[in-house]
Design an enzyme around this catalytic site. Structure first.
Site, PDB file in Angstrom:
ATOM      1  N   SER A 116       0.830  -1.200   0.000  1.00  0.00           N
ATOM      2  CA  SER A 116       0.000   0.000   0.000  1.00  0.00           C
ATOM      3  C   SER A 116       0.865   1.250   0.000  1.00  0.00           C
ATOM      4  O   SER A 116       0.343   2.343   0.153  1.00  0.00           O
ATOM      5  CB  SER A 116      -0.951  -0.021   1.191  1.00  0.00           C
ATOM      6  OG  SER A 116      -0.196  -0.119   2.375  1.00  0.00           O
ATOM      7  N   HIS A 137      -2.080  -2.322  -6.371  1.00  0.00           N
ATOM      8  CA  HIS A 137      -2.622  -2.119  -5.026  1.00  0.00           C
ATOM      9  C   HIS A 137      -4.132  -2.297  -5.026  1.00  0.00           C
ATOM     10  O   HIS A 137      -4.864  -1.525  -5.655  1.00  0.00           O
ATOM     11  CB  HIS A 137      -2.240  -0.714  -4.531  1.00  0.00           C
ATOM     12  CG  HIS A 137      -2.715  -0.425  -3.155  1.00  0.00           C
ATOM     13  ND1 HIS A 137      -3.146   0.807  -2.749  1.00  0.00           N
ATOM     14  CD2 HIS A 137      -2.839  -1.228  -2.058  1.00  0.00           C
ATOM     15  CE1 HIS A 137      -3.509   0.754  -1.479  1.00  0.00           C
ATOM     16  NE2 HIS A 137      -3.338  -0.478  -1.044  1.00  0.00           N
ATOM     17  N   GLU A 149      -4.795   0.188  -8.096  1.00  0.00           N
ATOM     18  CA  GLU A 149      -3.798   1.159  -8.536  1.00  0.00           C
ATOM     19  C   GLU A 149      -2.619   0.399  -9.152  1.00  0.00           C
ATOM     20  O   GLU A 149      -2.165  -0.596  -8.585  1.00  0.00           O
ATOM     21  CB  GLU A 149      -3.293   1.979  -7.336  1.00  0.00           C
ATOM     22  CG  GLU A 149      -4.365   2.875  -6.731  1.00  0.00           C
ATOM     23  CD  GLU A 149      -3.917   3.566  -5.437  1.00  0.00           C
ATOM     24  OE1 GLU A 149      -4.304   4.717  -5.238  1.00  0.00           O
ATOM     25  OE2 GLU A 149      -3.194   2.938  -4.628  1.00  0.00           O
ATOM     26  N   ASN A 187      -4.470   6.031  -0.628  1.00  0.00           N
ATOM     27  CA  ASN A 187      -4.041   6.107   0.771  1.00  0.00           C
ATOM     28  C   ASN A 187      -3.437   7.461   1.127  1.00  0.00           C
ATOM     29  O   ASN A 187      -3.507   7.892   2.281  1.00  0.00           O
ATOM     30  CB  ASN A 187      -3.041   4.996   1.095  1.00  0.00           C
ATOM     31  CG  ASN A 187      -3.754   3.690   1.391  1.00  0.00           C
ATOM     32  OD1 ASN A 187      -4.968   3.682   1.593  1.00  0.00           O
ATOM     33  ND2 ASN A 187      -3.031   2.592   1.408  1.00  0.00           N
TER      34      ASN A 187
HETATM   35  N1  3HC Z   1     -14.886  -9.904   1.870  1.00  0.00           N
HETATM   36  C1  3HC Z   1     -15.501 -10.255   0.728  1.00  0.00           C
HETATM   37  N2  3HC Z   1     -16.735  -9.824   0.380  1.00  0.00           N
HETATM   38  C2  3HC Z   1     -17.381  -9.028   1.246  1.00  0.00           C
HETATM   39  C3  3HC Z   1     -16.804  -8.617   2.470  1.00  0.00           C
HETATM   40  C4  3HC Z   1     -15.492  -9.096   2.771  1.00  0.00           C
HETATM   41  N3  3HC Z   1     -14.855  -8.756   3.897  1.00  0.00           N
HETATM   42  N4  3HC Z   1     -17.677  -7.819   3.114  1.00  0.00           N
HETATM   43  C5  3HC Z   1     -18.775  -7.723   2.345  1.00  0.00           C
HETATM   44  N5  3HC Z   1     -18.588  -8.458   1.203  1.00  0.00           N
HETATM   45  C6  3HC Z   1     -19.536  -8.620   0.094  1.00  0.00           C
HETATM   46  C7  3HC Z   1     -20.749  -9.391   0.535  1.00  0.00           C
HETATM   47  O1  3HC Z   1     -20.553 -10.762   0.345  1.00  0.00           O
HETATM   48  C8  3HC Z   1     -21.824  -8.846  -0.378  1.00  0.00           C
HETATM   49  O2  3HC Z   1     -21.765  -9.503  -1.628  1.00  0.00           O
HETATM   50  P1  3HC Z   1     -23.122  -9.925  -2.405  1.00  0.00           P
HETATM   51  O3  3HC Z   1     -23.811  -8.634  -2.721  1.00  0.00           O
HETATM   52  O4  3HC Z   1     -22.621 -10.669  -3.609  1.00  0.00           O
HETATM   53  O5  3HC Z   1     -23.899 -10.791  -1.468  1.00  0.00           O
HETATM   54  C9  3HC Z   1     -21.414  -7.382  -0.608  1.00  0.00           C
HETATM   55  O6  3HC Z   1     -20.017  -7.320  -0.271  1.00  0.00           O
HETATM   56  C10 3HC Z   1     -22.165  -6.411   0.255  1.00  0.00           C
HETATM   57  O7  3HC Z   1     -22.070  -6.849   1.571  1.00  0.00           O
HETATM   58  P2  3HC Z   1     -22.990  -6.327   2.775  1.00  0.00           P
HETATM   59  O8  3HC Z   1     -24.381  -6.115   2.257  1.00  0.00           O
HETATM   60  O9  3HC Z   1     -22.785  -7.235   3.939  1.00  0.00           O
HETATM   61  O10 3HC Z   1     -22.298  -4.990   3.226  1.00  0.00           O
HETATM   62  P3  3HC Z   1     -22.437  -3.479   2.811  1.00  0.00           P
HETATM   63  O11 3HC Z   1     -23.376  -3.222   1.705  1.00  0.00           O
HETATM   64  O12 3HC Z   1     -22.600  -2.796   4.105  1.00  0.00           O
HETATM   65  O13 3HC Z   1     -20.959  -3.169   2.223  1.00  0.00           O
HETATM   66  C11 3HC Z   1     -18.651  -2.708   2.309  1.00  0.00           C
HETATM   67  C12 3HC Z   1     -19.808  -3.510   2.910  1.00  0.00           C
HETATM   68  C13 3HC Z   1     -18.483  -3.058   0.836  1.00  0.00           C
HETATM   69  C14 3HC Z   1     -17.395  -3.137   3.046  1.00  0.00           C
HETATM   70  C15 3HC Z   1     -18.945  -1.162   2.458  1.00  0.00           C
HETATM   71  O14 3HC Z   1     -19.218  -0.841   3.781  1.00  0.00           O
HETATM   72  C16 3HC Z   1     -17.806  -0.276   1.979  1.00  0.00           C
HETATM   73  O15 3HC Z   1     -17.641  -0.029   0.785  1.00  0.00           O
HETATM   74  N6  3HC Z   1     -16.985   0.210   2.934  1.00  0.00           N
HETATM   75  C17 3HC Z   1     -15.812   1.044   2.622  1.00  0.00           C
HETATM   76  C18 3HC Z   1     -14.643   0.155   2.267  1.00  0.00           C
HETATM   77  C19 3HC Z   1     -13.422   0.926   1.966  1.00  0.00           C
HETATM   78  O16 3HC Z   1     -13.372   2.160   1.979  1.00  0.00           O
HETATM   79  N7  3HC Z   1     -12.328   0.193   1.673  1.00  0.00           N
HETATM   80  C20 3HC Z   1     -11.028   0.789   1.419  1.00  0.00           C
HETATM   81  C21 3HC Z   1     -10.204   0.613   2.625  1.00  0.00           C
HETATM   82  S1  3HC Z   1      -8.624   1.339   2.469  1.00  0.00           S
HETATM   83  C22 3HC Z   1      -7.679   0.129   1.824  1.00  0.00           C
HETATM   84  O17 3HC Z   1      -8.118  -0.947   1.531  1.00  0.00           O
HETATM   85  C23 3HC Z   1      -6.243   0.478   1.614  1.00  0.00           C
HETATM   86  C24 3HC Z   1      -5.327  -0.639   2.063  1.00  0.00           C
HETATM   87  O18 3HC Z   1      -4.017  -0.229   1.735  1.00  0.00           O
HETATM   88  C25 3HC Z   1      -5.417  -1.001   3.513  1.00  0.00           C
END
Ligand code: 3HC
Length: 280
Positions: A116, A137, A149, A187
């Site tokens: 990242s 990424h 990315e 990030n």
């Molecule tokens: N792994 C895999 N699939 C997942 C999951 C996980 N941990 N969590 C949820 N899902 C899937 C579900 O299976 C579901 O799929 P389906 O529609 O086929 O059944 C779908 O996602 C929607 O799930 P939910 O209805 O349970 O959940 P939400 O609609 O509340 O969405 C979320 C969950 C997608 C995580 C949403 O809250 C979101 O977009 N959050 C923001 C995430 C974000 O900003 N991520 C970036 C983080 S920063 C980063 O990654 C940088 C790195 O360097 C650390």
């Protein structure tokens, strides 16, 4: 083409799942066997939920599982056209993994890192094939988040870049080109916001007020503190520290509250305690 993913943690297992869902045969390799067992349990739970909800059929689930295999032996990267490294964000560890992969992989194999923010050129320099190394990424959760990315190292050649770009598009991600500077694009913008939210808690704000403000006032799907718990406070702090050390700029100073939380083992959802409490 076969794919190997190194690391079966949150990111590695999610990337392996993403590739298998797109039709690739994937080997997810982790030298720490309990990590593999955990990844298997998590994906089984996730797929069971999807089948119950109707967003995946039993047949689709079985097909995806058939394409996914696991191993604790790095030598099993042999035969892979592309290797995606997703081990913890420690440059010395990544360099040692790249060295091992370079020895074990076929000469034509491309090796990419899911870092990242660490230097792609530094990892590439640990191999005899720096022109075949670059960064891809992904975001957490990898199967859901649409972006990847693409980061070229100083030696990445055009052929590697275009092959990797084609591959990432084939696993249904939208790609953007990011510069090889700490934090890349997302990030560099997102993590200072999470860090600022932590400062507000340190100054006395309630986490739920900060999160509700950003969810309702800026339409973010998750508040910055909820997101920090979700990704892992240790992971977020490491990225912030990478920005601070990489740019040598005090505007990226990590919030001391985050450091205290990590020392206390309050790492977010994965430990049951972060800015919020979770049932484990
Ligand atoms: N792994 C895999 N699939 C997942 C999951 C996980 N941990 N969590 C949820 N899902 C899937 C579900 O299976 C579901 O799929 P389906 O529609 O086929 O059944 C779908 O996602 C929607 O799930 P939910 O209805 O349970 O959940 P939400 O609609 O509340 O969405 C979320 C969950 C997608 C995580 C949403 O809250 C979101 O977009 N959050 C923001 C995430 C974000 O900003 N991520 C970036 C983080 S920063 C980063 O990654 C940088 C790195 O360097 C650390």
């Amino acid at each position: 083409m076969k794919v190997a993913v190194i690391g079966a943690g949150l990111m590695g297992s999610g990337i392996a799942q993403t590739c298998a869902q797109a039709g690739y045969e994937v080997k997810n390799i982790d030298v720490f066997e309990p990590a593999i067992e955990k990844a298997k349990v998590n994906i089984e739970k996730l797929f069971a939920k999807k089948v119950a909800k109707g967003s995946m059929t039993e047949a689709q689930k079985n097909e995806i599982f058939e394409r996914m295999t696991y191993s604790s032996n790095m030598e099993d990267v042999r035969g892979a056209g592309i290797i995606i490294e997703a081990v913890p964000e420690k440059i010395e560890l990544k360099k040692s993994v790249f060295k091992q992969l370079d020895k074990a992989a076929d000469p034509e194999t491309i090796i990419v890192s899911n870092t990242s923010g660490l230097s792609i050129s530094e990892m590439a320099a640990a191999t005899m094939r720096p022109h075949k190394v670059m960064g891809v990424h992904f975001f957490y959760p990898a199967p859901v988040m649409k972006l990847a990315e693409l980061i070229r190292g100083i030696a990445t050649d055009d052929d590697t870049y275009s092959k990797v770009r084609g591959f990432v598009i084939s696993i249904k991600k939208t790609v953007v080109d990011a510069p090889e500077y700490p934090g890349f694009i997302v990030n560099r913008i997102l993590v200072p916001m999470q860090n600022e939210a932590a400062f507000m808690v340190m100054e006395g704000c309630k986490p739920e007020d900060v999160d509700n403000a950003m969810k309702l006032g800026a339409n973010h799907p998750m508040g910055p503190l909820e997101l920090t718990d979700f990704v892992g406070i240790d992971v977020m702090l490491a990225t912030m520290t990478g920005l601070y050390n990489g740019f040598h700029d005090s505007k990226y100073r990590p919030c001391p509250l985050l450091e205290t939380m990590v020392k206390a083992g309050h790492l977010g959802r994965k430990t049951g305690q972060g800015f919020y409490k979770y049932d484990k």
